[in-house]
Write an enzyme that holds these catalytic residues in place. Structure first.
Site, PDB file in Angstrom:
ATOM      1  N   TYR A 275       0.851  -1.198   0.000  1.00  0.00           N
ATOM      2  CA  TYR A 275       0.000   0.000   0.000  1.00  0.00           C
ATOM      3  C   TYR A 275       0.887   1.249   0.000  1.00  0.00           C
ATOM      4  O   TYR A 275       0.713   2.165   0.786  1.00  0.00           O
ATOM      5  CB  TYR A 275      -0.939  -0.042   1.219  1.00  0.00           C
ATOM      6  CG  TYR A 275      -2.202   0.779   1.043  1.00  0.00           C
ATOM      7  CD1 TYR A 275      -3.219   0.343   0.209  1.00  0.00           C
ATOM      8  CD2 TYR A 275      -2.368   1.989   1.707  1.00  0.00           C
ATOM      9  CE1 TYR A 275      -4.365   1.089   0.031  1.00  0.00           C
ATOM     10  CE2 TYR A 275      -3.530   2.748   1.550  1.00  0.00           C
ATOM     11  CZ  TYR A 275      -4.517   2.282   0.704  1.00  0.00           C
ATOM     12  OH  TYR A 275      -5.662   3.021   0.537  1.00  0.00           O
TER      13      TYR A 275
ATOM     14  N   SER B 268      15.893  33.866 -23.862  1.00  0.00           N
ATOM     15  CA  SER B 268      16.426  34.966 -24.674  1.00  0.00           C
ATOM     16  C   SER B 268      17.124  34.393 -25.921  1.00  0.00           C
ATOM     17  O   SER B 268      17.509  33.225 -25.938  1.00  0.00           O
ATOM     18  CB  SER B 268      17.440  35.765 -23.865  1.00  0.00           C
ATOM     19  OG  SER B 268      18.602  34.967 -23.642  1.00  0.00           O
TER      20      SER B 268
ATOM     21  N   GLU C 241      17.431  26.903 -11.372  1.00  0.00           N
ATOM     22  CA  GLU C 241      16.746  27.368 -12.591  1.00  0.00           C
ATOM     23  C   GLU C 241      16.370  26.237 -13.549  1.00  0.00           C
ATOM     24  O   GLU C 241      15.640  26.454 -14.514  1.00  0.00           O
ATOM     25  CB  GLU C 241      17.618  28.407 -13.314  1.00  0.00           C
ATOM     26  CG  GLU C 241      17.628  29.720 -12.550  1.00  0.00           C
ATOM     27  CD  GLU C 241      18.295  30.845 -13.317  1.00  0.00           C
ATOM     28  OE1 GLU C 241      18.402  30.754 -14.564  1.00  0.00           O
ATOM     29  OE2 GLU C 241      18.713  31.814 -12.670  1.00  0.00           O
TER      30      GLU C 241
ATOM     31  N   ASP D 297      12.455   2.128 -19.407  1.00  0.00           N
ATOM     32  CA  ASP D 297      12.357   2.743 -18.083  1.00  0.00           C
ATOM     33  C   ASP D 297      13.743   2.855 -17.441  1.00  0.00           C
ATOM     34  O   ASP D 297      14.128   3.913 -16.949  1.00  0.00           O
ATOM     35  CB  ASP D 297      11.423   1.894 -17.215  1.00  0.00           C
ATOM     36  CG  ASP D 297      11.122   2.552 -15.885  1.00  0.00           C
ATOM     37  OD1 ASP D 297      10.316   3.496 -15.885  1.00  0.00           O
ATOM     38  OD2 ASP D 297      11.703   2.142 -14.865  1.00  0.00           O
TER      39      ASP D 297
ATOM     40  N   VAL E 277      12.494  -6.074  -3.542  1.00  0.00           N
ATOM     41  CA  VAL E 277      12.013  -7.114  -2.611  1.00  0.00           C
ATOM     42  C   VAL E 277      11.032  -8.084  -3.282  1.00  0.00           C
ATOM     43  O   VAL E 277      10.660  -9.100  -2.699  1.00  0.00           O
ATOM     44  CB  VAL E 277      11.380  -6.516  -1.313  1.00  0.00           C
ATOM     45  CG1 VAL E 277      12.241  -5.421  -0.725  1.00  0.00           C
ATOM     46  CG2 VAL E 277       9.977  -6.015  -1.542  1.00  0.00           C
TER      47      VAL E 277
ATOM     48  N   GLU F 190      22.254  28.994 -10.773  1.00  0.00           N
ATOM     49  CA  GLU F 190      22.395  28.806 -12.219  1.00  0.00           C
ATOM     50  C   GLU F 190      22.239  27.353 -12.649  1.00  0.00           C
ATOM     51  O   GLU F 190      21.640  27.063 -13.671  1.00  0.00           O
ATOM     52  CB  GLU F 190      23.771  29.317 -12.689  1.00  0.00           C
ATOM     53  CG  GLU F 190      23.853  30.825 -12.793  1.00  0.00           C
ATOM     54  CD  GLU F 190      22.731  31.414 -13.635  1.00  0.00           C
ATOM     55  OE1 GLU F 190      22.329  30.818 -14.643  1.00  0.00           O
ATOM     56  OE2 GLU F 190      22.239  32.496 -13.243  1.00  0.00           O
TER      57      GLU F 190
ATOM     58  N   HIS G  99       5.775  -2.551 -13.074  1.00  0.00           N
ATOM     59  CA  HIS G  99       7.089  -2.373 -13.692  1.00  0.00           C
ATOM     60  C   HIS G  99       7.615  -3.779 -13.978  1.00  0.00           C
ATOM     61  O   HIS G  99       7.539  -4.652 -13.116  1.00  0.00           O
ATOM     62  CB  HIS G  99       8.019  -1.596 -12.750  1.00  0.00           C
ATOM     63  CG  HIS G  99       9.412  -1.398 -13.282  1.00  0.00           C
ATOM     64  ND1 HIS G  99       9.679  -1.232 -14.624  1.00  0.00           N
ATOM     65  CD2 HIS G  99      10.608  -1.332 -12.665  1.00  0.00           C
ATOM     66  CE1 HIS G  99      10.983  -1.074 -14.788  1.00  0.00           C
ATOM     67  NE2 HIS G  99      11.572  -1.143 -13.621  1.00  0.00           N
TER      68      HIS G  99
ATOM     69  N   GLY H 279       2.128   7.702  -7.701  1.00  0.00           N
ATOM     70  CA  GLY H 279       0.844   7.325  -7.128  1.00  0.00           C
ATOM     71  C   GLY H 279      -0.044   8.506  -6.746  1.00  0.00           C
ATOM     72  O   GLY H 279      -1.244   8.498  -7.036  1.00  0.00           O
TER      73      GLY H 279
HETATM   74  P1  NDP Z   1       6.618   2.027  -2.406  1.00  0.00           P
HETATM   75  O1  NDP Z   1       7.999   1.949  -1.890  1.00  0.00           O
HETATM   76  O2  NDP Z   1       5.936   3.352  -2.396  1.00  0.00           O
HETATM   77  O3  NDP Z   1       5.675   1.020  -1.613  1.00  0.00           O
HETATM   78  C1  NDP Z   1       6.061  -0.248  -1.346  1.00  0.00           C
HETATM   79  C2  NDP Z   1       5.072  -0.988  -0.458  1.00  0.00           C
HETATM   80  O4  NDP Z   1       5.626  -2.268  -0.199  1.00  0.00           O
HETATM   81  C3  NDP Z   1       4.826  -0.326   0.891  1.00  0.00           C
HETATM   82  O5  NDP Z   1       3.493  -0.498   1.239  1.00  0.00           O
HETATM   83  C4  NDP Z   1       5.751  -1.118   1.814  1.00  0.00           C
HETATM   84  O6  NDP Z   1       5.236  -1.250   3.127  1.00  0.00           O
HETATM   85  C5  NDP Z   1       5.763  -2.473   1.207  1.00  0.00           C
HETATM   86  N1  NDP Z   1       7.029  -3.172   1.485  1.00  0.00           N
HETATM   87  C6  NDP Z   1       8.282  -2.644   1.393  1.00  0.00           C
HETATM   88  N2  NDP Z   1       9.204  -3.566   1.685  1.00  0.00           N
HETATM   89  C7  NDP Z   1       8.516  -4.690   1.989  1.00  0.00           C
HETATM   90  C8  NDP Z   1       8.917  -5.989   2.384  1.00  0.00           C
HETATM   91  N3  NDP Z   1      10.210  -6.314   2.525  1.00  0.00           N
HETATM   92  N4  NDP Z   1       7.938  -6.907   2.607  1.00  0.00           N
HETATM   93  C9  NDP Z   1       6.632  -6.593   2.469  1.00  0.00           C
HETATM   94  N5  NDP Z   1       6.208  -5.370   2.106  1.00  0.00           N
HETATM   95  C10 NDP Z   1       7.127  -4.445   1.859  1.00  0.00           C
HETATM   96  O7  NDP Z   1       6.644   1.402  -3.880  1.00  0.00           O
HETATM   97  P2  NDP Z   1       6.069   2.047  -5.241  1.00  0.00           P
HETATM   98  O8  NDP Z   1       4.601   2.160  -5.148  1.00  0.00           O
HETATM   99  O9  NDP Z   1       6.885   3.228  -5.634  1.00  0.00           O
HETATM  100  O10 NDP Z   1       6.455   0.899  -6.292  1.00  0.00           O
HETATM  101  C11 NDP Z   1       5.672  -0.258  -6.450  1.00  0.00           C
HETATM  102  C12 NDP Z   1       5.827  -0.750  -7.877  1.00  0.00           C
HETATM  103  O11 NDP Z   1       5.291   0.216  -8.769  1.00  0.00           O
HETATM  104  C13 NDP Z   1       7.275  -0.970  -8.318  1.00  0.00           C
HETATM  105  O12 NDP Z   1       7.304  -2.077  -9.169  1.00  0.00           O
HETATM  106  C14 NDP Z   1       7.597   0.295  -9.090  1.00  0.00           C
HETATM  107  O13 NDP Z   1       8.616   0.125 -10.059  1.00  0.00           O
HETATM  108  C15 NDP Z   1       6.250   0.547  -9.760  1.00  0.00           C
HETATM  109  N6  NDP Z   1       6.014   1.920 -10.203  1.00  0.00           N
HETATM  110  C16 NDP Z   1       6.213   2.951  -9.337  1.00  0.00           C
HETATM  111  C17 NDP Z   1       5.966   4.246  -9.746  1.00  0.00           C
HETATM  112  C18 NDP Z   1       6.113   5.384  -8.798  1.00  0.00           C
HETATM  113  O14 NDP Z   1       6.010   6.524  -9.250  1.00  0.00           O
HETATM  114  N7  NDP Z   1       6.342   5.210  -7.506  1.00  0.00           N
HETATM  115  C19 NDP Z   1       5.522   4.551 -11.132  1.00  0.00           C
HETATM  116  C20 NDP Z   1       5.234   3.353 -11.908  1.00  0.00           C
HETATM  117  C21 NDP Z   1       5.523   2.114 -11.454  1.00  0.00           C
HETATM  118  P3  NDP Z   1       5.947  -0.595   4.423  1.00  0.00           P
HETATM  119  O15 NDP Z   1       5.302   0.716   4.600  1.00  0.00           O
HETATM  120  O16 NDP Z   1       5.641  -1.555   5.522  1.00  0.00           O
HETATM  121  O17 NDP Z   1       7.423  -0.506   4.103  1.00  0.00           O
HETATM  122 MG    MG Z   2      10.310   5.224 -15.048  1.00  0.00          MG
END
Ligand code: NDP
Ligand code: MG
Length: 335
Positions: A26, A253, A232, A192, A86, A228, A109, A135
């Site tokens: 989440y 400019s 900017e 990516d 992970v 600079e 991804h 997100g």
């Molecule tokens: P985040 O780091 O924001 O969220 C990761 C989630 O995973 C958190 O809820 C975290 O919970 C949980 N988590 C982290 N480590 C563990 C673990 N060891 N075991 C179980 N749960 C864990 O990730 P993103 O949303 O950024 O990325 C998710 C996917 O989306 C990736 O594949 C990314 O490449 C892709 N993506 C991301 C974009 C972005 O802009 N962020 C854009 C497009 C794709 P806790 O709070 O407990 O750590």
């Molecule tokens: Mg990207």
């Protein structure tokens, strides 16, 4: 060849009615995609470990987060939105043993599937739906009635039915309002990584630091060099974003435009372009993926050390001081 782009009319939410979608993680993407899907009338369960702020956030959004194992068991469609580094281990320990034939595995991804860290078992098809934005934007645009554009890719062997799930999912998160480009796992993953390494993160950070260092080493004040070479940059990027290079060049400019044409090519030389090609080859052959996976396996020593060293670069100390004086920029401090 121009891309195939899907919009709202190409997608039918009813393909996902009666199905349960598990959002595993989440975080940035998880919280946004889960809420958008729920607001689109779909059935969503959350797999999120307890103890952190994301667990509390899911509760505050009126979800009942459960373990990754339980969420996987309950769902037909399982979207892995954990950090990329992970995903491989979590998949093997907590997801794979709880998948059933007919389930559809998803991600935003393609890194782990493309580089063999997640291998969908027989009877489980896979696909990718990736919003082209962070997100918080995926959520806020959806709430406004819009949507961040996205990508759709099918894992080899996926059926037409899975594609319909993918389009419905993309509609559920609002992506078809902005347009969904059809791609492949290879193209999504490789472009990516290339973009972030060569232009967005690696390229621009080093360009900014090199410009700053050159001015400071020549005796100019670091505060002037910061404005600079870093501050900017935002003005320029905002112009790119609205109207491309032409609009940026129209807005600056004539002196700046002439300097751009005559000096820029001396920085991005044939040698630089050849190095870009080499970096792309390392991505395509899996060399970068192997380095990053092994780095994590070792506890990320070089990653952590480099992060610490980079945070102490003079542009960072100078910038921190100056940003604190500019109240309107909503300065952020990373410790
Ligand atoms: P985040 O780091 O924001 O969220 C990761 C989630 O995973 C958190 O809820 C975290 O919970 C949980 N988590 C982290 N480590 C563990 C673990 N060891 N075991 C179980 N749960 C864990 O990730 P993103 O949303 O950024 O990325 C998710 C996917 O989306 C990736 O594949 C990314 O490449 C892709 N993506 C991301 C974009 C972005 O802009 N962020 C854009 C497009 C794709 P806790 O709070 O407990 O750590
Ligand atoms: Mg990207």
């Amino acid at each position: 060849m121009a891309a195939t782009i899907y919009y709202d009319n190409d997608a039918d939410l009813s393909h996902l009615k009666g199905k349960t979608i598990a959002i595993l993680g989440y975080g940035s993407q998880g919280h946004a995609q889960a809420q958008n899907l729920r607001d689109s009338g779909l059935n969503v369960v959350i797999g999120q470990r307890p103890g952190g702020k994301n667990y509390d956030l899911a509760i505050s959004h009126k979800f009942e987060p459960m373990s990754i194992e339980d969420a996987t068991k309950k769902a037909d469609i399982i979207n892995i939105l954990l950090p990329d580094e992970v995903q491989g281990d979590t998949y093997k320990q907590s997801i794979l043993p709880n998948l059933s034939p007919g389930n559809v595995l998803m991600c935003s991804h393609g890194f782990n599937m493309h580089f063999g860290q997640i291998e969908p078992p027989k009877g489980v098809e896979a696909m990718l739906v990736a919003p082209k934005g962070p997100g918080h934007l995926v959520r806020s645009e959806y709430e406004k009635g819009g949507g961040v554009p996205g990508l759709l890719a099918l894992w080899p062997g996926a059926s037409e039915k899975t594609k319909q799930f993918g389009l419905a999912y993309a509609k559920g998160i609002g992506a078809t309002r902005g347009g969904v480009i059809e791609t492949t796992f290879a193209e999504e993953t490789e472009t990516d990584l290339f973009g972030e390494q060569v232009v967005l993160c690696g390229g621009v950070s080093e360009l900014v630091k090199a410009g700053f260092d050159t001015l400071v080493n020549a005796g100019y004040q670091p505060e002037m060099a910061y404005f600079e070479c870093m501050h900017e940059l935002k003005l320029i990027v905002d112009l790119f974003y609205q109207g491309g290079l032409s609009y940026m060049r129209y807005s600056i400019s004539n002196t700046a435009e002439y300097g751009d044409y005559t000096r820029g090519k001396r920085l991005i030389t044939d040698e630089t372009r050849a190095e870009m090609k080499k970096i792309l080859t390392e991505i395509q052959t899996g060399q970068f993926a192997r380095d990053w996976i092994l780095e994590n396996r070792a506890g990320a020593p070089s990653f952590k050390a480099t992060r610490r060293l980079e945070r102490n670069h003079p542009i960072e100390t100078t910038g921190k001081k100056l940003r604190a004086l500019m109240k309107w920029i909503d300065a952020k401090v990373v410790d």
